[in-house]
Scaffold this motif. Sequence first.
Motif, PDB file in Angstrom:
ATOM      1  N   UNK A  16       0.847  -1.040  -0.164  1.00  0.00           N
ATOM      2  CA  UNK A  16      -0.437  -0.201  -0.029  1.00  0.00           C
ATOM      3  C   UNK A  16       0.958   1.175   0.192  1.00  0.00           C
ATOM      4  N   UNK A  17       1.876   1.404   0.929  1.00  0.00           N
ATOM      5  CA  UNK A  17       2.685   1.882   0.867  1.00  0.00           C
ATOM      6  C   UNK A  17       2.991   2.820  -0.419  1.00  0.00           C
ATOM      7  N   UNK A  18       3.777   1.037  -1.141  1.00  0.00           N
ATOM      8  CA  UNK A  18       4.048   1.483  -2.616  1.00  0.00           C
ATOM      9  C   UNK A  18       3.580   2.365  -2.572  1.00  0.00           C
ATOM     10  N   UNK A  19       2.465   2.394  -3.490  1.00  0.00           N
ATOM     11  CA  UNK A  19       0.746   2.454  -4.453  1.00  0.00           C
ATOM     12  C   UNK A  19       1.166   4.235  -3.884  1.00  0.00           C
ATOM     13  N   UNK A  20       1.042   4.642  -2.637  1.00  0.00           N
ATOM     14  CA  UNK A  20       0.757   6.035  -2.429  1.00  0.00           C
ATOM     15  C   UNK A  20       2.251   6.452  -2.831  1.00  0.00           C
ATOM     16  N   UNK A  21       3.211   6.080  -2.229  1.00  0.00           N
ATOM     17  CA  UNK A  21       4.231   6.802  -3.352  1.00  0.00           C
ATOM     18  C   UNK A  21       4.692   6.711  -4.418  1.00  0.00           C
ATOM     19  N   UNK A  22       3.610   6.213  -4.782  1.00  0.00           N
ATOM     20  CA  UNK A  22       4.288   6.140  -6.463  1.00  0.00           C
ATOM     21  C   UNK A  22       3.057   7.084  -7.435  1.00  0.00           C
ATOM     22  N   UNK A  23       2.140   7.544  -6.541  1.00  0.00           N
ATOM     23  CA  UNK A  23       0.774   8.393  -6.992  1.00  0.00           C
ATOM     24  C   UNK A  23       1.825  10.088  -6.483  1.00  0.00           C
ATOM     25  N   UNK A  24       1.976   9.565  -5.539  1.00  0.00           N
ATOM     26  CA  UNK A  24       3.150  11.196  -4.382  1.00  0.00           C
ATOM     27  C   UNK A  24       3.931  11.456  -6.319  1.00  0.00           C
ATOM     28  N   UNK A  25       4.352  10.670  -6.198  1.00  0.00           N
ATOM     29  CA  UNK A  25       5.940  10.663  -7.332  1.00  0.00           C
ATOM     30  C   UNK A  25       5.287  11.326  -8.305  1.00  0.00           C
ATOM     31  N   UNK A  26       3.862  10.853  -9.862  1.00  0.00           N
ATOM     32  CA  UNK A  26       3.770  11.136 -10.406  1.00  0.00           C
ATOM     33  C   UNK A  26       3.008  12.763 -10.133  1.00  0.00           C
ATOM     34  N   UNK A  27       2.150  12.697  -8.775  1.00  0.00           N
ATOM     35  CA  UNK A  27       1.866  13.888  -8.733  1.00  0.00           C
ATOM     36  C   UNK A  27       3.252  14.676  -8.298  1.00  0.00           C
ATOM     37  N   UNK A  28       3.995  14.637  -7.529  1.00  0.00           N
ATOM     38  CA  UNK A  28       5.363  15.234  -8.273  1.00  0.00           C
ATOM     39  C   UNK A  28       5.545  16.256  -9.296  1.00  0.00           C
ATOM     40  N   UNK A  29       5.861  15.031 -10.075  1.00  0.00           N
ATOM     41  CA  UNK A  29       6.423  14.556 -11.559  1.00  0.00           C
ATOM     42  C   UNK A  29       5.228  15.768 -12.475  1.00  0.00           C
ATOM     43  N   UNK A  30       3.583  15.859 -12.008  1.00  0.00           N
ATOM     44  CA  UNK A  30       2.823  16.613 -13.356  1.00  0.00           C
ATOM     45  C   UNK A  30       3.230  18.224 -12.704  1.00  0.00           C
ATOM     46  N   UNK A  31       3.256  18.152 -11.429  1.00  0.00           N
ATOM     47  CA  UNK A  31       3.843  20.290 -10.598  1.00  0.00           C
ATOM     48  C   UNK A  31       5.071  20.339 -11.134  1.00  0.00           C
TER      49      UNK A  31
END
Length: 194
Positions: free
Chosen positions: A1-16
């Motif tokens: 579960x933590x991996x999925x959260x970090x994945x989404x955080x990474x995607x959001x950061x890349x988008x920003x």
Amino acid sequence: MKEIIWFFIGVVLLGVISGILKPKKRRSARKQASKVKTKRKESSARASHRASKTCRPDEVLLTKPLNDLNGVEFERLLALYFRDQGYVVHEVGIGGNDGGVDLVIVDKRGERTAVQAKCYADHNMVPVQTVRELVAAKRNHNCMLTLLVTTSDLTGPAKKEAEQFRVEYWHGGLVGRKLESWNKWRPTKKRKLV
């Protein structure tokens, strides 16, 4: 579960980050486009100093005195003259966008000469910058020799620079004599030779 959260955080950061960087690229492209437009305006403003970019038919040019020709027509008259003298003539700088060379003439031995033509009123002298541009531009056309042809004359510093860099030059009086001895150029009114 933590991996999925970090994945989404990474995607959001890349988008920003990409969102922050993308407008800068757009601004940069707009600035570059603006610079290109400005350069075009400046070059067209410089080119518009000529009387006209049009050229009358060759038959007409052969009947006009030098002071009745615009820059393009003077270049064309010189091209006709050099062809008649046995040169192969490449008209490379028609109308002012020449980069320092209007004609490239090639003699029977294959020797290439860069020619810059300046159709000026008698009181306008060819500046030293024109000589420097011709010397630099001859390499772009694989020329060994240079010739500056003007209906007026060169300034003192331009003459000195021409001698230093072995630029042959024809002033108004010499041009007039060469064209008169050609026998194809028959101006209806004689031009006073310098």
